[in-house]
Scaffold this motif. Structure first.
Motif, PDB file in Angstrom:
ATOM      1  N   VAL A  60       0.789  -1.222  -0.113  1.00  0.00           N
ATOM      2  CA  VAL A  60      -0.086  -0.054   0.046  1.00  0.00           C
ATOM      3  C   VAL A  60       0.852   1.141  -0.071  1.00  0.00           C
ATOM      4  N   ASP A  61       0.633   2.170  -1.116  1.00  0.00           N
ATOM      5  CA  ASP A  61       1.472   3.379  -1.123  1.00  0.00           C
ATOM      6  C   ASP A  61       0.984   4.412  -0.022  1.00  0.00           C
ATOM      7  N   GLY A  62       1.862   5.723  -0.383  1.00  0.00           N
ATOM      8  CA  GLY A  62       1.405   6.928   0.582  1.00  0.00           C
ATOM      9  C   GLY A  62       0.069   7.416   0.325  1.00  0.00           C
ATOM     10  N   ASP A  63      -0.444   7.037  -0.759  1.00  0.00           N
ATOM     11  CA  ASP A  63      -1.950   7.344  -1.130  1.00  0.00           C
ATOM     12  C   ASP A  63      -3.053   6.487  -0.718  1.00  0.00           C
ATOM     13  N   GLY A  64      -2.505   5.407  -0.162  1.00  0.00           N
ATOM     14  CA  GLY A  64      -3.442   4.133   0.140  1.00  0.00           C
ATOM     15  C   GLY A  64      -3.884   3.401  -0.992  1.00  0.00           C
ATOM     16  N   VAL A  65      -3.163   3.513  -2.075  1.00  0.00           N
ATOM     17  CA  VAL A  65      -3.460   2.585  -3.202  1.00  0.00           C
ATOM     18  C   VAL A  65      -2.764   1.219  -3.261  1.00  0.00           C
TER      19      VAL A  65
END
Length: 250
Positions: A60-65
């Motif tokens: 999960v990346d910093g944008d929640g993706v």
């Protein structure tokens, strides 16, 4: 999904690229080295490899993706050679999976025209390392002299027990395909992430392939690990500490 799926992200023209494998292993040496190349050099994501042999999870990346776990190939331009760098967060979960995935990785490398391969990793010593040596293994005896000139040591019957995982199979399966394959293994304690060992391996790789790369970020990580090592040495030299006080380690 199928057991193995390959996403073609880009297909740049590469000039006799060299496969460089740096997946997680002892001391995270190979992974650190591969990721450092991606940070320091011009690179482009070219393939993603998904497999049911990887753990059932997403990142999960910093944008929640979320992104399904995979291995990635990046085309890397250096001043000495074009590289096809393979890295990721996981290896296969079974023996058969290691064979299937490594065969797929080699298929991808050959589709870009790679005829040489370097697997990067660590070899455990069981103790903290002061002088870092890079050990080697090759698919063909004719490669030994070239790597010795680059600073690689070849020791009889080392590493003990052989080379497991993708790094070992890059040699074994790659050699059967006719690839000139080598494994560069930095000595490391085996129980700490080891940026210094990763740098030692990269220095040998750069010498062998005649390219230059900076090491500042690895030096920063090495300084952080030196603080951890210092605390470990203090505990080894000092009085016994209750187990509850050691829970922060690991």
């Amino acid at each position: 999904m199928d057991d193995i799926e390959i996403d073609a992200v880009a297909t740049p023209a590469l000039d006799d690229p060299v496969l460089v494998e740096g997946l997680p292993g002892v001391g995270h040496v190979g992974k650190l080295a591969a990721e450092h190349l991606l940070e320091e050099c011009d690179s482009e994501l070219v393939r993603r490899v998904y497999a049911t042999e990887f753990p059932p999870q997403v990142s999960v990346d910093g944008d929640g993706v979320a992104e399904l776990t995979c291995a990635e190939f990046h085309a890397v331009e250096t001043d000495g050679a074009d590289l096809l760098v393979l890295t990721g967060d996981h290896q296969a979960g079974s023996n058969a999976g290691h064979y299937r995935l490594t065969s797929t990785f080699l298929d991808v490398a050959e589709s870009f025209g790679a005829a040489r391969a370097y697997a990067l990793g660590g070899v455990p010593t069981g103790e903290l390392v002061e002088e870092y040596t890079v050990l080697g293994a090759v698919s063909d005896r004719d490669l030994v002299a070239e790597l010795e000139e680059a600073g690689v040591e070849f020791r009889p019957d080392e590493p003990a027990g052989g080379i497991v995982g993708v790094s070992g199979l890059v040699l074994g399966l790659g050699g059967r395909r006719g690839l000139d394959a080598a494994c560069l293994m930095g000595e490391t304690s085996g129980y700490l992430v080891d940026p210094k060992s990763a740098r030692a391996v990269l220095e040998v790789l750069a010498e062998a392939l005649d390219f230059t790369v900076g090491y500042e970020s690895l030096e920063d990580r090495a300084e952080e690990m030196e603080e951890v090592v210092g605390k470990i040495r203090e505990m080894q030299d000092g009085p016994a500490v209750p187990d509850d006080d050691l829970r922060y380690i690991g």
